[in-house]
Motif scaffolding. Structure first.
Motif, PDB file in Angstrom:
ATOM      1  N   SER A  88      12.778  30.569  34.946  1.00 31.21           N
ATOM      2  CA  SER A  88      12.165  31.881  35.149  1.00 31.21           C
ATOM      3  C   SER A  88      10.877  32.066  34.360  1.00 31.21           C
TER       4      SER A  88
ATOM      5  N   GLN B 245      14.103  29.525  45.667  1.00 28.01           N
ATOM      6  CA  GLN B 245      15.223  29.095  44.831  1.00 28.01           C
ATOM      7  C   GLN B 245      16.530  29.138  45.613  1.00 28.01           C
ATOM      8  N   PHE B 246      16.723  30.190  46.368  1.00 30.42           N
ATOM      9  CA  PHE B 246      17.948  30.337  47.161  1.00 30.42           C
ATOM     10  C   PHE B 246      18.074  29.197  48.169  1.00 30.42           C
TER      11      PHE B 246
ATOM     12  N   GLU C 286      19.864  39.295  33.240  1.00 30.67           N
ATOM     13  CA  GLU C 286      19.486  38.952  34.613  1.00 30.67           C
ATOM     14  C   GLU C 286      20.440  39.582  35.622  1.00 30.67           C
TER      15      GLU C 286
ATOM     16  N   ILE D 197      12.474  33.888  44.313  1.00 27.36           N
ATOM     17  CA  ILE D 197      13.927  33.875  44.454  1.00 27.36           C
ATOM     18  C   ILE D 197      14.354  33.310  45.807  1.00 27.36           C
TER      19      ILE D 197
ATOM     20  N   ALA E  39      10.212  37.493  40.753  1.00 21.38           N
ATOM     21  CA  ALA E  39      10.984  37.907  41.934  1.00 21.38           C
ATOM     22  C   ALA E  39      10.490  37.237  43.208  1.00 21.38           C
TER      23      ALA E  39
ATOM     24  N   ASN F 153      19.304  39.942  39.457  1.00 21.40           N
ATOM     25  CA  ASN F 153      19.061  39.503  40.829  1.00 21.40           C
ATOM     26  C   ASN F 153      19.721  38.170  41.157  1.00 21.40           C
ATOM     27  N   ILE F 154      19.506  37.159  40.305  1.00 20.59           N
ATOM     28  CA  ILE F 154      20.025  35.819  40.609  1.00 20.59           C
ATOM     29  C   ILE F 154      21.548  35.788  40.636  1.00 20.59           C
TER      30      ILE F 154
ATOM     31  N   VAL G 242      22.587  37.670  43.990  1.00 20.15           N
ATOM     32  CA  VAL G 242      22.252  37.025  45.261  1.00 20.15           C
ATOM     33  C   VAL G 242      22.951  35.689  45.427  1.00 20.15           C
ATOM     34  N   PHE G 243      23.090  34.929  44.338  1.00 22.03           N
ATOM     35  CA  PHE G 243      23.617  33.573  44.438  1.00 22.03           C
ATOM     36  C   PHE G 243      25.142  33.520  44.373  1.00 22.03           C
TER      37      PHE G 243
ATOM     38  N   ALA H 186      19.130  28.129  38.911  1.00 20.40           N
ATOM     39  CA  ALA H 186      18.135  29.129  39.303  1.00 20.40           C
ATOM     40  C   ALA H 186      17.616  29.904  38.103  1.00 20.40           C
ATOM     41  N   MET H 187      18.459  30.098  37.097  1.00 23.21           N
ATOM     42  CA  MET H 187      18.052  30.876  35.923  1.00 23.21           C
ATOM     43  C   MET H 187      17.284  30.052  34.900  1.00 23.21           C
TER      44      MET H 187
END
Length: 275
Positions: A148, A125-126, A208, A122, A119, A210-211, A214-215, A144-145
């Motif tokens: 990990s 990555q963003f 997954e 992230i 986490a 979060n990614i 957020v993305f 992004a994935m």
């Protein structure tokens, strides 16, 4: 009866009880997917629905848009798993079979990344995905994935390729095989490790949250099943039976993947523990 037999006689009932306790939430979720809203709350811990209600799956698939979320989840999980598999296999192969300056330091740095919380990266990555112009796109989510848990997979492949007899590589070199050709020759031998990586990475990507959230904030149509579960939460109530149906739909592909790779998966874990 031998001491080992008595130990097995005691351990077996305990393991059965533990197994039932462990699998019960999964069975209850599947059962709830076929219950009515009233039956869900009146039935309590009962696994047998008083009345079958298949409309829960219709609400999950059509009303909540799970057909779209499922497609996105499959694309993200399969693509990122393939990228992670190729990346980890190549890196592990190089670390195991080639000597180069900084090899030991690189290996230690890869081990050190195991202690970095996923986490915590992230935000970098963003920023990276945004600068590449891939924000709110499937390519950005896949990118992004794909990084990990790479360190663990690299170490698994490094340990495997280190155990392969050097005679095999020497014979390939004498036949004129280059780097990629030799890699393609020995990679099929790593089926157990491949199975471990595929199952771990696929399940991780499938779940997954979060990614994909957020993305894809500006593109809700690109979200996956984990994020899509929020569709069942209304302003004043939660559609629990629809949620259970969505969870059941989400379980199925992961079970299929595990059943396909379970033979190699067990061998891979056994080899990794032995190594």
């Amino acid at each position: 009866m031998t001491r080992r037999g008595r130990a097995n006689l005691i351990a077996l009932p305990i393991l059965i009880v533990v197994g039932v306790i462990w699998i019960y939430p999964f069975l209850w979720t599947v059962s709830a997917a076929f219950k009515t809203q009233a039956g869900l709350f009146s039935g309590g811990a009962n696994l047998i629905p008083d009345q079958l209600d298949f409309s829960n799956f219709e609400r999950a698939w059509v009303n909540a848009g799970f057909d779209r979320y499922l497609l996105n989840t499959v694309i993200y999980s399969v693509s990122s798993t393939l990228i992670e598999l190729v990346k980890a296999a190549l890196c592990g192969y190089v670390l195991a079979r080639y000597e180069f300056p900084g090899r030991v330091l690189l290996h230690r740095m890869i081990v050190a990344t195991l202690f970095v919380p996923v986490a915590s990266i992230i935000i970098p990555q963003f920023v990276l995905v945004e600068q590449l112009g891939l924000l709110n796109t499937r390519a950005g989510v896949i990118l992004a994935m794909s990084g990990s848990a790479g360190a663990l997979y690299v170490l698994l492949f490094t340990g495997f390729f280190s155990s392969v007899p050097s005679d095999l590589f020497d014979a390939a070199k004498m036949d004129g095989a280059g780097f990629l050709r030799t890699f393609r020759l020995v990679l099929p031998l790593a089926k157990p490790i491949i199975a471990v990586v595929v199952i771990f990475q696929f399940v991780s990507n499938w779940n997954e949250f979060n990614i994909p959230l957020v993305f894809t904030l500006a593109q809700p149509d690109l979200q996956n099943l984990a994020v899509g579960m929020l569709s069942f939460k209304g302003e004043h109530a939660v559609d629990w039976t629809g949620f259970a149906a969505g969870m059941t739909i989400s379980f199925a592909p992961m079970l299929v993947v595990f059943l396909i790779f379970q033979k190699y998966f067990v061998n891979g874990l056994a080899g990794a523990i032995k190594g």
